[in-house]
Design an enzyme around this catalytic site. Structure first.
Site, PDB file in Angstrom:
ATOM      1  N   ASN A 233       0.942  -1.180   0.107  1.00  0.00           N
ATOM      2  CA  ASN A 233       0.174   0.177   0.121  1.00  0.00           C
ATOM      3  C   ASN A 233       0.943   1.284  -0.161  1.00  0.00           C
ATOM      4  OD1 ASN A 233      -2.614   1.397   0.762  1.00  0.00           O
ATOM      5  ND2 ASN A 233      -1.235   2.154   2.637  1.00  0.00           N
TER       6      ASN A 233
ATOM      7  N   TYR B 205       5.140   9.328 -11.222  1.00  0.00           N
ATOM      8  CA  TYR B 205       3.936   8.512 -10.524  1.00  0.00           C
ATOM      9  C   TYR B 205       3.150   7.556 -11.387  1.00  0.00           C
ATOM     10  CZ  TYR B 205       0.157   7.631  -7.219  1.00  0.00           C
ATOM     11  OH  TYR B 205      -0.709   6.925  -6.623  1.00  0.00           O
TER      12      TYR B 205
ATOM     13  N   LYS C 129       3.084   3.610 -11.619  1.00  0.00           N
ATOM     14  CA  LYS C 129       1.757   2.611 -11.369  1.00  0.00           C
ATOM     15  C   LYS C 129       1.454   1.752 -12.616  1.00  0.00           C
ATOM     16  CE  LYS C 129       1.014   3.937  -7.242  1.00  0.00           C
ATOM     17  NZ  LYS C 129       1.085   2.913  -6.144  1.00  0.00           N
TER      18      LYS C 129
END
Length: 259
Positions: free
Chosen positions: A87, A153, A157
């Site tokens: 997470n 980012y 991802k």
């Protein structure tokens, strides 16, 4: 009997906005919960509040040795590790690619991508010793489509998607399932407060008004999906991607008055 009795779950970034929601829900469902993170004050405080079925471990997900120590401490405290929730994540301050510093690029990928890789790599033997289990990688809708100003980012991802599918193929015969969740805009400080080095939060780039479900997501929304994916109800699901974004990626919804 609680749904996750006799399960031990390690949640990275466990004292953050989404992480805290995950930790509290898992604990309420009977799991032993290990809160991994670098904020010792918040992590230890949450563990103390929850009691003997919770532990805080210092975990810098970008460091191999930190992972090894966290897994060892988890097994020492609670025995077999059965679930890993990757997470932990960081965002870059918004900037065009040509204005993004190499150090920013490296930091984002170190945490979001390498941290997930190291988590899978280090936890897999522990999950195998337990006879199997589940890994859930928290990715992002930014890993589904490009987003201006957030290249590091976005890249991290997108890569987590391929890593999830590869891990699912490698670990399936060990009874270890690996899946990914792609949250949209969730009302946590990660979204509503600026990243370090910025004065603009991601939330400023997204209004929920055009979403099919016209609100920001809540941590509990993501937690509910997480609990499903690590439960026996998801026993035939691996290598899958779950978008949970209120319809953000669908495009603008038809206004109610036009329906």
């Amino acid at each position: 009997m609680p749904r996750f009795a006799n399960q031990t779950v390690l949640v990275t970034g466990g004292a953050g906005g989404q992480g805290t929601s995950h930790v509290r829900a898992l604990h309420a469902e009977g799991a032993n919960v290990v809160i991994g993170g670098i904020d010792a004050e918040r992590g230890a405080g949450l563990a103390a509040e929850l009691g003997s079925a919770a532990r805080f471990v210092r975990l810098d997900v970008s460091e191999d040795e930190s992972w090894v120590a966290a897994i060892e401490e988890t097994e020492k405290a609670f025995g077999a590790l059965t679930v890993l929730v990757n997470n932990a994540g960081v965002q870059n301050p918004p900037a065009l690619i040509e204005s993004t510093h190499r150090a920013t690029w490296s930091r984002i990928l170190d945490v979001n991508l390498t941290g997930t890789f190291l988590g899978i790599k280090t936890a897999a033997p522990a999950l195998r010793r337990a006879g199997g289990g589940a890994i859930v990688n928290i990715a992002s809708t930014m890993g589904i489509g490009g987003t201006a100003y957030y290249a590091p980012y976005v890249a991290s991802k997108w890569a987590v998607r391929g890593l999830t599918q590869t891990a699912a193929l490698e670990l399936g015969r060990d009874n270890i399932r690996v899946n990914a969740i792609h949250p949209g805009v969730v009302a946590t400080p990660f979204i509503t407060e600026p990243a370090a080095g910025s004065d603009t939060p991601i939330a400023d780039f997204y209004s929920p008004e055009p979403f099919a479900i016209p609100r920001l997501g809540q941590p509990a929304d993501i937690t509910a999906l997480l609990l499903f994916l690590i439960s026996p109800h998801a026993a035939f699901i691996t290598g899958a991607e779950y978008v949970i974004d209120g319809g953000l990626l669908l495009g603008p919804a038809l206004p109610k008055e036009a329906a």
